[in-house]
Design an enzyme around this catalytic site. Structure first.
Site, PDB file in Angstrom:
ATOM      1  N   GLU A  17      10.925  79.407   1.326  1.00 36.83           N
ATOM      2  CA  GLU A  17      11.350  78.970   0.550  1.00 36.83           C
ATOM      3  C   GLU A  17      11.281  77.380  -0.822  1.00 36.83           C
ATOM      4  O   GLU A  17      12.159  78.135  -1.714  1.00 36.83           O
ATOM      5  CB  GLU A  17      12.644  78.926   1.257  1.00 36.83           C
ATOM      6  CG  GLU A  17      14.086  79.872   0.316  1.00 36.83           C
ATOM      7  CD  GLU A  17      15.241  79.514   1.401  1.00 36.83           C
ATOM      8  OE1 GLU A  17      15.904  78.712   2.695  1.00 36.83           O
ATOM      9  OE2 GLU A  17      16.063  81.085   1.600  1.00 36.83           O
TER      10      GLU A  17
ATOM     11  N   HIS B  57      -6.125  89.642  19.856  1.00 39.41           N
ATOM     12  CA  HIS B  57      -6.145  91.425  20.228  1.00 39.41           C
ATOM     13  C   HIS B  57      -5.244  92.367  19.665  1.00 39.41           C
ATOM     14  O   HIS B  57      -5.060  93.186  19.829  1.00 39.41           O
ATOM     15  CB  HIS B  57      -5.515  90.901  22.089  1.00 39.41           C
ATOM     16  CG  HIS B  57      -6.307  90.616  22.609  1.00 39.41           C
ATOM     17  ND1 HIS B  57      -7.547  91.144  23.426  1.00 39.41           N
ATOM     18  CD2 HIS B  57      -6.534  89.417  22.746  1.00 39.41           C
ATOM     19  CE1 HIS B  57      -8.746  90.289  23.879  1.00 39.41           C
ATOM     20  NE2 HIS B  57      -7.322  88.477  23.810  1.00 39.41           N
TER      21      HIS B  57
ATOM     22  N   LYS C 198      21.356  88.807  -2.846  1.00 38.54           N
ATOM     23  CA  LYS C 198      22.888  88.770  -2.834  1.00 38.54           C
ATOM     24  C   LYS C 198      24.076  89.346  -3.699  1.00 38.54           C
ATOM     25  O   LYS C 198      24.950  90.338  -2.832  1.00 38.54           O
ATOM     26  CB  LYS C 198      22.825  87.075  -2.300  1.00 38.54           C
ATOM     27  CG  LYS C 198      22.646  86.575  -1.017  1.00 38.54           C
ATOM     28  CD  LYS C 198      23.022  84.844  -1.019  1.00 38.54           C
ATOM     29  CE  LYS C 198      22.752  83.969   0.175  1.00 38.54           C
ATOM     30  NZ  LYS C 198      23.088  82.875   0.074  1.00 38.54           N
TER      31      LYS C 198
HETATM   32  O1  G6P Z   1      23.589  77.424   6.617  1.00 40.84           O
HETATM   33  P1  G6P Z   1      23.989  78.886   5.619  1.00 40.84           P
HETATM   34  O2  G6P Z   1      24.697  78.621   3.710  1.00 40.84           O
HETATM   35  O3  G6P Z   1      25.048  79.656   5.871  1.00 40.84           O
HETATM   36  O4  G6P Z   1      23.130  79.356   4.640  1.00 40.84           O
HETATM   37  C1  G6P Z   1      22.318  79.716   5.238  1.00 40.84           C
HETATM   38  C2  G6P Z   1      20.739  80.825   4.871  1.00 40.84           C
HETATM   39  O5  G6P Z   1      20.973  81.556   3.683  1.00 40.84           O
HETATM   40  C3  G6P Z   1      20.498  80.742   2.491  1.00 40.84           C
HETATM   41  O6  G6P Z   1      20.057  82.550   1.631  1.00 40.84           O
HETATM   42  C4  G6P Z   1      19.848  80.308   1.654  1.00 40.84           C
HETATM   43  O7  G6P Z   1      18.066  80.924   1.590  1.00 40.84           O
HETATM   44  C5  G6P Z   1      18.563  79.819   3.250  1.00 40.84           C
HETATM   45  O8  G6P Z   1      18.113  78.514   2.663  1.00 40.84           O
HETATM   46  C6  G6P Z   1      19.939  79.327   4.067  1.00 40.84           C
HETATM   47  O9  G6P Z   1      19.638  78.745   5.129  1.00 40.84           O
END
Ligand code: G6P
Length: 612
Positions: free
Chosen positions: A391, A420, A525
Site C-alpha cells: 500500500e 513442502h 470503494k
Molecule cells: O482504519 P480505517 O480508517 O477503518 O481504515 C482501514 C483501512 O482502510 C483503507 O482501505 C486503507 O487503504 C487502509 O490503509 C486502512 O488501514
C-alpha cells in the site's frame, strides 16, 4: 564513454541519474541471453564506466553471475554483516548480488533519502497529497514529536492504554452481566491497518494463557462474523469489543459493529457497557461511542497512517490486554529507529534492506519479495508486510507526477512449511522473486529442549531447513536476505516492525514516491458504493414486479431498462444471481448459466421500496 557492448553509458559519476542508468541497462541487456548474467553485467558495465573504475575483476565476476566461491562468499558475508548488539538482531545481505559500484551509484540517492527521513521526523508534510505529517516514529519516542501538544497526546494515550488494560485485567473494569466477573475475551473489529498489526502482534506474542483471548472480525463476510460470534458463545457476556477505525467510517468495520451489536441485543446484553472505540476524534465512530456511552474511547492521530498504526492505541491496547509488554515493544522499535538514523548505508539496517530491494527488483518491483519466517509465531509477518509495503510502494505516479507504476509484491507464509508447498517453484521455476528469511535463534525456552535423535533437536531440523533452502536457492542464482533475531519477544517484534517501516520510507524516497497515501484504494470503494446503489434500484423493480397480479417475471434487459441502466446489464445479472442465492430474488424461468433465459421477480412484494 562507451560500454563494452558499444552502448554509451551515462557520463557523470556521483550525480549519475539512475533513471537514465536503468534505460541503458535495459538496452545493454539485450546482448546477453541469460537474464541473470545480463543484469549483473549491465549494472556493472554502466557503473564502472561512469565511475571510471578498474572493472576487469568485477566484470569477470559478473559474467559468472553471483559470487559462488565459498571463501569469497564468507568474506562478503563478514564484510556486509549488520549487527544490532542491543537488539541481538543481524542482517545478512551477502546473498544479494549488488556490487560496490552499485552501492556507490546509489549513495547520493540514499543521502537524499536520509535527509527526507530527517525532515519527516521533524514534522514536515511528508504526505503532500493529503497535507499530513507522518509521525509514527514519534509514537516510540515522544520527545521527537514536533510540538509539546503532540508529545503529551502520545504520552497521555500510552498512559491511558496501560491504565485501562490494567483495570480490565484486574477486574476493576468489568462487564455488567458476566458470571466470571471480569472480561475474558476481546473481539477486535477493524480492517486493513486497523487489524493487521494487532493480528500479527497477537500471533507473535500472546502468551499461551493470556488474561484476555483475542478474536478478530476483519471483513464484511456474514458467515465469518457469525463464526466469530458463535465461537464466543456465552462468553459474549464477558467480551470486550474493540472497534478500531482511523477514519471511523469504513463500511466493513461499521457492518461488523452493527452485526455484533445485534448479537448483543439478541443475547440481552448492553453493548455500550462492553464497547471500546479507537478512532480519530469526532469521527462517526467516535461520536457514536460518545453518545452511546461506551466503556472507553482512545484516539488515533491524523498523523499516523493506518498501516503504521500498530504502535498507537490500535496495536497497543489489544496487546496490553493480552498481557504483552507494550513498553518493550516500543523500546525495541525506538532502538531500531535510532539505528536507522545513521547516514552510513552499510551501518543502517533499513537502508541495507532498501538497497537490496532496489538491486533485486531493478528499483521497479520487477521481482517479488517472498518473506519466510522460520517460526510459527511469525506466520502473519508477511501478511502484515503486504499492506505496509504494497500500500505504501504500489503507486501509479511519482512525486513529480510521472506515471511510474511502482510497487514491490510481498507474499510468504512460514518455513519449513512452505518447503513442502511452493519452494519447488522458487528453486527451479520462474525467476521472479527474491527471498527474505527471518531466522530465530532460540528454539524453545531454556530447559525445555531434548534430542529427538542423537545430537539433533526438533529445532535443529528447522534451522537445517532454513540454511538448506537458503543455500539451494542461492546455488540456483536466487538471491536472499536473512534477518536473524535471538527470540520472538516484544522487543524484537517492535524492532522488526520499525525496521520494515523505515525500509519502506527510505525506499519510497529513493524511487521518489509518496509512501503515505493510498489513492488507489478509493476507486474500489467508490465502485462498491455504486454497485450497492444499483442493487437498491434492482431490488425495488423486482419487488414491484412481485406485487403485480399475476406476478410479472422480468428479463434482465427489462430490469436494466426499468433501472435506466441498460449499460449496467452485466452488473445487474451479478446482483440478481447473488440475491437469488440468498432468497431475495426468485428465478421464475431459465438459469444463471444462460443469462438471456432468465426471468426473475422479487423475494417479497414491497411497494414501499423506491428507486431514483
Ligand atoms: O482504519 P480505517 O480508517 O477503518 O481504515 C482501514 C483501512 O482502510 C483503507 O482501505 C486503507 O487503504 C487502509 O490503509 C486502512 O488501514
Amino acid at each position: 564513454m562507451a560500454s563494452i557492448s558499444g552502448i554509451r553509458s551515462p557520463s557523470s559519476s556521483s550525480a549519475l541519474n539512475l533513471a537514465s542508468t536503468r534505460s541503458s541497462f535495459r538496452r545493454v541487456s539485450l546482448a546477453f541471453p541469460s537474464h541473470r548474467s545480463s543484469r549483473h553485467y549491465t549494472h556493472l558495465t554502466t557503473a564502472t564506466h561512469s565511475l571510471a573504475r578498474d572493472t576487469s575483476s568485477d566484470l569477470a565476476l559478473l559474467k559468472k553471475g553471483l559470487v559462488k566461491d565459498p571463501r569469497a562468499l564468507w568474506t562478503r558475508f563478514v564484510d556486509w554483516l549488520y549487527q544490532h548488539k542491543e537488539l541481538g538482531l543481524y542482517i545478512d545481505v551477502s546473498r544479494v548480488g549488488f556490487t560496490d559500484d552499485f552501492v556507490n551509484i546509489m549513495e547520493p540517492k540514499f543521502q537524499a533519502a536520509f535527509k527526507a527521513m530527517q525532515e519527516l521526523e521533524k514534522g514536515a508534510i511528508a504526505n503532500p497529497d493529503e497535507g499530513r505529517m507522518v509521525g509514527h516514529y514519534w509514537l516510540r519516542n515522544s520527545n521527537l514529536a514536533p510540538s509539546s501538544r503532540l508529545k503529551s497526546q502520545i504520552d497521555n494515550t500510552l498512559e491511558a492504554v496501560s491504565a485501562f488494560a490494567d483495570d480490565v485485567i484486574s477486574g476493576k473494569i468489568k462487564p455488567p452481566s458476566s458470571p466470571e466477573g471480569r472480561f475474558t475475551q476481546i473481539l477486535s473489529v477493524g480492517i486493513g491497518g486497523s487489524a493487521l498489526g494487532p493480528q500479527f502482534v497477537a500471533e507473535a506474542l500472546a502468551p499461551d494463557n493470556p488474561p484476555l483471548k483475542i478474536r478478530f472480525i476483519d471483513n464484511t463476510d456474514p458467515a465469518g462474523i457469525d463464526h466469530q460470534i458463535a465461537q464466543l458463545g456465552d462468553e459474549l457476556a464477558s467480551t470486550l469489543v474493540i472497534v478500531i477505525s482511523k477514519s471511523g467510517g469504513t463500511p466493513e468495520t461499521r457492518n461488523g459493529l452493527l452485526e455484533v451489536q445485534r448479537a448483543f441485543r439478541e443475547a440481552g446484553l448492553d453493548f455500550a457497557k462492553q464497547g471500546v472505540a479507537i478512532t480519530q476524534e469526532n469521527s462517526l465512530l467516535d461520536n457514536t461511542a460518545r453518545i452511546e456511552g461506551w466503556v472507553a474511547r482512545f484516539p488515533m492521530f491524523d498523523w499516523v497512517g493506518g498501516r503504521t498504526s500498530v504502535m498507537s492505541a490500535v496495536g497497543l491496547l489489544p496487546a496490553a490486554l493480552q498481557g504483552i509488554n507494550i513498553r518493550e515493544m516500543l523500546a525495541g522499535a525506538a532502538l531500531m529507529d535510532e539505528a536507522n538514523r545513521t547516514t552510513v548505508v552499510k551501518n543502517n539496517p533499513a537502508a541495507l534492506l532498501a538497497l537490496c530491494w532496489y538491486w533485486a527488483s531493478d528499483g521497479k518491483g520487477l521481482k517479488d519479495m517472498v518473506v519466510l519466517p522460520y517460526k510459527d509465531s511469525l506466520l502473519l509477518f508477511s501478511r502484515y508486510l503486504q499492506q505496509l509495503v504494497m500500500e505504501s510502494l504500489g503507486k501509479e505516479f511519482d512525486l513529480d507526477g510521472n506515471r511510474v507504476n511502482q510497487g514491490l509484491t510481498v507474499y510468504g507464509n512460514k518455513g519449513s512449511t512452505d518447503q513442502h508447498a511452493y519452494i519447488q517453484q522458487l528453486r527451479e521455476g520462474v525467476h521472479n522473486f527474491f527471498a527474505t528469511f527471518i531466522e530465530v535463534l532460540r528454539d524453545r525456552p531454556p530447559g525445555h529442549d531434548w534430542e529427538l535423535e542423537p545430537g539433533v533437536t526438533c529445532g535443529d531440523y528447522l534451522f537445517g531447513m532454513l540454511q538448506g533452502t537458503r543455500a539451494a536457492l542461492y546455488a540456483n542464482d536466487r538471491e536472499s536476505i536473512t534477518v536473524t533475531v535471538q527470540e520472538v519477544t516484544p522487543r524484537t517484534v517492535g524492532a522488526l516492525i520499525a525496521l520494515y517501516e523505515r525500509a519502506v520510507g527510505i525506499y519510497a524516497a529513493i524511487v521518489n514516491i509518496n509512501a503515505y497515501h493510498q489513492p488507489g484504494v478509493e476507486a474500489g470503494k467508490k465502485a462498491a458504493g455504486e454497485v450497492l446503489a444499483l442493487q437498491k434500484r434492482v431490488l425495488a423493480i423486482l419487488n414491484e414486479a412481485s406485487c403485480k397480479q399475476p406476478i410479472e417475471p422480468l428479463t434482465l434487459q427489462e430490469v436494466a431498462d426499468r433501472c435506466h441502466a441498460p449499460e449496467d446489464i452485466e452488473m445487474i445479472y451479478k446482483i440478481i444471481a447473488h440475491m437469488a442465492a440468498n432468497d431475495r430474488a426468485i428465478i421464475a424461468e431459465g438459469s444463471c448459466g444462460s443469462p438471456r433465459s432468465l426471468k426473475v421477480f422479487g423475494g417479497e412484494c414491497n411497494m414501499d421500496d423506491s428507486y431514483a
